[in-house]
Design a protein around this motif. Structure first.
Motif, PDB file in Angstrom:
ATOM      1  N   GLN A 111       0.847  -1.198   0.000  1.00 35.90           N
ATOM      2  CA  GLN A 111       0.000   0.000   0.000  1.00 35.90           C
ATOM      3  C   GLN A 111       0.886   1.253   0.000  1.00 35.90           C
ATOM      4  O   GLN A 111       1.849   1.337   0.767  1.00 35.90           O
ATOM      5  CB  GLN A 111      -0.917  -0.004   1.232  1.00 35.90           C
ATOM      6  CG  GLN A 111      -1.996   1.056   1.159  1.00 35.90           C
ATOM      7  CD  GLN A 111      -2.805   1.165   2.447  1.00 35.90           C
ATOM      8  OE1 GLN A 111      -2.334   0.792   3.515  1.00 35.90           O
ATOM      9  NE2 GLN A 111      -4.006   1.694   2.341  1.00 35.90           N
TER      10      GLN A 111
ATOM     11  N   ARG B  41      -2.740   2.480   6.415  1.00 34.83           N
ATOM     12  CA  ARG B  41      -2.448   1.656   7.589  1.00 34.83           C
ATOM     13  C   ARG B  41      -1.464   0.526   7.341  1.00 34.83           C
ATOM     14  O   ARG B  41      -0.788   0.072   8.259  1.00 34.83           O
ATOM     15  CB  ARG B  41      -3.721   0.972   8.079  1.00 34.83           C
ATOM     16  CG  ARG B  41      -4.638   1.865   8.770  1.00 34.83           C
ATOM     17  CD  ARG B  41      -6.009   1.233   8.866  1.00 34.83           C
ATOM     18  NE  ARG B  41      -6.972   2.283   9.042  1.00 34.83           N
ATOM     19  CZ  ARG B  41      -7.372   2.715  10.222  1.00 34.83           C
ATOM     20  NH1 ARG B  41      -6.944   2.149  11.316  1.00 34.83           N
ATOM     21  NH2 ARG B  41      -8.214   3.705  10.311  1.00 34.83           N
TER      22      ARG B  41
ATOM     23  N   ARG C  62      -2.653   1.879  -4.254  1.00 36.99           N
ATOM     24  CA  ARG C  62      -3.783   1.878  -3.326  1.00 36.99           C
ATOM     25  C   ARG C  62      -4.109   0.429  -3.019  1.00 36.99           C
ATOM     26  O   ARG C  62      -4.021  -0.435  -3.900  1.00 36.99           O
ATOM     27  CB  ARG C  62      -4.990   2.553  -3.975  1.00 36.99           C
ATOM     28  CG  ARG C  62      -4.834   4.058  -4.057  1.00 36.99           C
ATOM     29  CD  ARG C  62      -6.165   4.701  -4.237  1.00 36.99           C
ATOM     30  NE  ARG C  62      -7.072   4.356  -3.143  1.00 36.99           N
ATOM     31  CZ  ARG C  62      -8.349   4.720  -3.094  1.00 36.99           C
ATOM     32  NH1 ARG C  62      -8.864   5.426  -4.067  1.00 36.99           N
ATOM     33  NH2 ARG C  62      -9.114   4.365  -2.079  1.00 36.99           N
TER      34      ARG C  62
ATOM     35  N   ASP D 254      -6.793  -1.156  -2.756  1.00 42.58           N
ATOM     36  CA  ASP D 254      -7.857  -1.733  -3.598  1.00 42.58           C
ATOM     37  C   ASP D 254      -7.336  -2.181  -4.969  1.00 42.58           C
ATOM     38  O   ASP D 254      -7.969  -3.003  -5.630  1.00 42.58           O
ATOM     39  CB  ASP D 254      -8.960  -0.696  -3.823  1.00 42.58           C
ATOM     40  CG  ASP D 254      -9.283   0.044  -2.547  1.00 42.58           C
ATOM     41  OD1 ASP D 254     -10.303  -0.254  -1.942  1.00 42.58           O
ATOM     42  OD2 ASP D 254      -8.463   0.906  -2.131  1.00 42.58           O
TER      43      ASP D 254
ATOM     44  N   ASN E 155     -10.523  -8.238   3.523  1.00 45.58           N
ATOM     45  CA  ASN E 155     -11.722  -7.439   3.204  1.00 45.58           C
ATOM     46  C   ASN E 155     -11.698  -6.988   1.747  1.00 45.58           C
ATOM     47  O   ASN E 155     -12.706  -7.079   1.050  1.00 45.58           O
ATOM     48  CB  ASN E 155     -11.839  -6.232   4.157  1.00 45.58           C
ATOM     49  CG  ASN E 155     -10.591  -5.361   4.201  1.00 45.58           C
ATOM     50  OD1 ASN E 155      -9.480  -5.863   4.301  1.00 45.58           O
ATOM     51  ND2 ASN E 155     -10.761  -4.064   4.129  1.00 45.58           N
TER      52      ASN E 155
ATOM     53  N   SER F 235     -12.204  -1.574  14.352  1.00 54.18           N
ATOM     54  CA  SER F 235     -10.956  -2.045  14.947  1.00 54.18           C
ATOM     55  C   SER F 235     -11.057  -1.851  16.457  1.00 54.18           C
ATOM     56  O   SER F 235     -11.325  -2.784  17.204  1.00 54.18           O
ATOM     57  CB  SER F 235      -9.816  -1.278  14.284  1.00 54.18           C
ATOM     58  OG  SER F 235      -8.640  -1.533  14.898  1.00 54.18           O
ATOM     59  N   THR F 236     -10.930  -0.606  16.942  1.00 58.30           N
ATOM     60  CA  THR F 236     -11.097  -0.382  18.386  1.00 58.30           C
ATOM     61  C   THR F 236     -12.564  -0.129  18.746  1.00 58.30           C
ATOM     62  O   THR F 236     -12.956  -0.266  19.893  1.00 58.30           O
ATOM     63  CB  THR F 236     -10.301   0.871  18.820  1.00 58.30           C
ATOM     64  OG1 THR F 236     -10.822   1.995  18.093  1.00 58.30           O
ATOM     65  CG2 THR F 236      -8.832   0.713  18.545  1.00 58.30           C
ATOM     66  N   GLY F 237     -13.364   0.306  17.790  1.00 60.24           N
ATOM     67  CA  GLY F 237     -14.780   0.614  18.054  1.00 60.24           C
ATOM     68  C   GLY F 237     -15.002   2.089  18.352  1.00 60.24           C
ATOM     69  O   GLY F 237     -16.140   2.542  18.488  1.00 60.24           O
TER      70      GLY F 237
ATOM     71  N   THR G  27     -14.608   4.801  16.481  1.00 55.70           N
ATOM     72  CA  THR G  27     -15.305   5.547  15.420  1.00 55.70           C
ATOM     73  C   THR G  27     -16.818   5.329  15.530  1.00 55.70           C
ATOM     74  O   THR G  27     -17.600   6.280  15.423  1.00 55.70           O
ATOM     75  CB  THR G  27     -14.799   5.101  14.025  1.00 55.70           C
ATOM     76  OG1 THR G  27     -13.385   5.278  13.993  1.00 55.70           O
ATOM     77  CG2 THR G  27     -15.434   5.893  12.898  1.00 55.70           C
TER      78      THR G  27
HETATM   79  O1  PRT Z   1      -5.755   4.809  -0.072  1.00 58.46           O
HETATM   80  P1  PRT Z   1      -6.025   3.367   0.098  1.00 58.46           P
HETATM   81  O2  PRT Z   1      -7.205   2.878  -0.685  1.00 58.46           O
HETATM   82  O3  PRT Z   1      -4.792   2.539  -0.142  1.00 58.46           O
HETATM   83  O4  PRT Z   1      -6.322   3.172   1.659  1.00 58.46           O
HETATM   84  P2  PRT Z   1      -7.724   2.949   2.423  1.00 58.46           P
HETATM   85  O5  PRT Z   1      -8.162   4.267   2.943  1.00 58.46           O
HETATM   86  O6  PRT Z   1      -8.669   2.136   1.627  1.00 58.46           O
HETATM   87  O7  PRT Z   1      -7.283   1.981   3.560  1.00 58.46           O
HETATM   88  P3  PRT Z   1      -6.670   2.184   5.035  1.00 58.46           P
HETATM   89  O8  PRT Z   1      -5.242   2.594   4.944  1.00 58.46           O
HETATM   90  O9  PRT Z   1      -7.562   2.961   5.930  1.00 58.46           O
HETATM   91  O10 PRT Z   1      -6.746   0.645   5.499  1.00 58.46           O
HETATM   92  C1  PRT Z   1      -6.085  -0.349   4.814  1.00 58.46           C
HETATM   93  C2  PRT Z   1      -6.520  -1.695   5.339  1.00 58.46           C
HETATM   94  O11 PRT Z   1      -6.253  -1.771   6.727  1.00 58.46           O
HETATM   95  C3  PRT Z   1      -7.995  -2.009   5.239  1.00 58.46           C
HETATM   96  O12 PRT Z   1      -8.395  -2.443   3.962  1.00 58.46           O
HETATM   97  C4  PRT Z   1      -8.158  -3.108   6.271  1.00 58.46           C
HETATM   98  O13 PRT Z   1      -7.754  -4.353   5.727  1.00 58.46           O
HETATM   99  C5  PRT Z   1      -7.133  -2.719   7.338  1.00 58.46           C
HETATM  100  N1  PRT Z   1      -7.711  -2.084   8.543  1.00 58.46           N
HETATM  101  C6  PRT Z   1      -7.458  -2.491   9.821  1.00 58.46           C
HETATM  102  C7  PRT Z   1      -8.524  -1.012   8.614  1.00 58.46           C
HETATM  103  C8  PRT Z   1      -8.785  -0.775   9.969  1.00 58.46           C
HETATM  104  N2  PRT Z   1      -8.102  -1.716  10.696  1.00 58.46           N
HETATM  105  C9  PRT Z   1      -9.641   0.327  10.366  1.00 58.46           C
HETATM  106  N3  PRT Z   1      -9.868   0.519  11.566  1.00 58.46           N
HETATM  107  N4  PRT Z   1      -9.071  -0.205   7.659  1.00 58.46           N
HETATM  108  C10 PRT Z   1      -9.850   0.825   8.027  1.00 58.46           C
HETATM  109  N5  PRT Z   1     -10.166   1.106   9.323  1.00 58.46           N
HETATM  110  C11 PRT Z   1     -11.052   2.318   9.523  1.00 58.46           C
HETATM  111  C12 PRT Z   1     -12.539   1.963   9.376  1.00 58.46           C
HETATM  112  O14 PRT Z   1     -12.942   2.108   8.043  1.00 58.46           O
HETATM  113  C13 PRT Z   1     -13.229   2.994  10.270  1.00 58.46           C
HETATM  114  O15 PRT Z   1     -13.390   4.231   9.620  1.00 58.46           O
HETATM  115  O16 PRT Z   1     -10.918   2.816  10.821  1.00 58.46           O
HETATM  116  C14 PRT Z   1     -12.201   3.182  11.356  1.00 58.46           C
HETATM  117  C15 PRT Z   1     -12.572   2.294  12.495  1.00 58.46           C
HETATM  118  O17 PRT Z   1     -11.528   2.178  13.388  1.00 58.46           O
HETATM  119  P4  PRT Z   1     -11.815   2.113  14.962  1.00 58.46           P
HETATM  120  O18 PRT Z   1     -10.474   1.789  15.558  1.00 58.46           O
HETATM  121  O19 PRT Z   1     -12.307   3.460  15.369  1.00 58.46           O
HETATM  122  O20 PRT Z   1     -12.834   1.017  15.205  1.00 58.46           O
END
Ligand code: PRT
Ligand code: ZN
Length: 295
Positions: free
Chosen positions: A16, A20, A58, A60, A79, A170-172, A174
């Motif tokens: 990526q 993350r 990216r 995706d 996912n 992840s942590t909940g 959000t």
């Molecule tokens: O730009 P690009 O498309 O490469 O990045 P992206 O924005 O799609 O992805 P990114 O970097 O956010 O996440 C990459 C991958 O990390 C995801 O596809 C998951 O496989 C994994 N991952 C692990 C997560 C999380 N944990 C996560 N917590 N991806 C996203 N989140 C977001 C979630 O969408 C929500 O908005 O974090 C938020 C929830 O987090 P908590 O900790 O508040 O519950």
């Protein structure tokens, strides 16, 4: 990894670009001896030994690059693979190694706790993962109306766009920040090294890299333990140290009634193991990190 074999076909690894998974993916590759210029991060960066190209994408897009044959390996979450490429798993896209970062769950969340999944029948759910959602609900015999959003899913219920959401948790925090209660986890996602069929069938360089990655993960999750023990307790203590090969038993120069035992233990069970070792008579216990495991 030195380029001292002329028959190795160069391998492209997709990671990526920014998000993350970027830093942990690069750390993992660095821990396997891959050196590269990460500053600036051009789309394609060769490693210094010339054996690998890194593609910064990216997340995706990583599965597409693999299926188009433009990348050989890629680090990405289940996912992403399950949402867009489900039918290609174990066919064109092969999960090779589970990685210890980026794990998450995909859950249904609503403004109020819902006790039984049957209660969501007919409700409107917003998500960026419509395919995973419909597949998982079909398994459970439930039908909903799905609205696909590409981002900002958690604000959709407040805007009266939907009754609930299906999103990554992840942590909940959000969900809580948006007044939503996690009700049902439908899908658990791990980040993995995925590869093409050729990588699965182990071209010589991928075999080498996969072994390095497994060794690096093993080193990270293990600790080297050194302890002194009464000679009479050797068997009992050794049985508590099952990691890797059998532990070493070393004679002490000053005390014939004791030996030193060196072994490897998984970090996760280390404290529990130390307590057990102590209760059987271990003393002077030292715990050390492991830099590398060479196999
Ligand atoms: O730009 P690009 O498309 O490469 O990045 P992206 O924005 O799609 O992805 P990114 O970097 O956010 O996440 C990459 C991958 O990390 C995801 O596809 C998951 O496989 C994994 N991952 C692990 C997560 C999380 N944990 C996560 N917590 N991806 C996203 N989140 C977001 C979630 O969408 C929500 O908005 O974090 C938020 C929830 O987090 P908590 O900790 O508040 O519950
Ligand atoms: Zn993405």
């Amino acid at each position: 990894m030195e380029n001292n074999s002329i028959n190795l076909k160069k391998i492209k690894i997709a990671v990526q670009k920014s998000g993350r998974l970027s830093e942990p993916s690069l750390h993992l590759l660095e821990s396997c001896g891959l050196e590269f210029e990460s500053i600036g991060r051009k789309l394609l960066t060769p490693t210094k030994n010339g054996l690998f190209d890194l593609l910064f994408l990216r997340d995706d897009d990583i599965p597409n690059f693999l299926t188009m044959g433009k990348s050989d390996l890629g680090i990405v979450g289940d996912n992403v693979i399950s949402e867009g490429f489900y039918d290609l798993i174990d066919n064109e896209l092969f999960p090779l190694i589970e990685l210890p970062f980026g794990g998450c769950r995909l859950s249904l969340a609503f403004p109020k706790k819902i006790e039984s999944i049957k209660e969501i029948e007919g409700k409107v759910i917003a998500t960026s993962y419509p395919n995973i959602l419909s597949k998982e609900l079909a398994k459970r015999g439930v039908k909903v109306n799905i609205i696909k959003l590409s981002g900002g899913v958690e604000i959709a219920p407040v805007l009266n766009i939907c009754d609930g959401i299906f999103d990554i948790v992840s942590t909940g925090s959000t969900l809580r920040a948006h007044g939503l209660v996690e009700s049902f986890t439908l899908f658990t996602s791990k980040v993995r090294l995925y590869g093409t069929k050729e990588m699965k069938e182990k071209s010589s360089l991928s075999k080498l890299l996969l072994t390095r990655i497994r060794s690096s993960l093993l080193a990270k999750r293990s600790r080297y333990l050194m302890l002194n023990a009464p000679v009479t307790k050797i068997d009992e203590l050794v049985s508590l140290l099952p990691g890797m090969e059998s532990p070493s038993i070393i004679q002490l120069s000053t005390d014939a009634t004791k030996v030193a035992i060196h072994g490897v233990v998984e970090k996760e069970v280390m404290w529990e193991t130390i307590e057990k070792l102590k209760s059987v008579g271990a003393s002077s216990i030292l715990v050390m990190p492991i830099e590398k495991v060479m196999e």
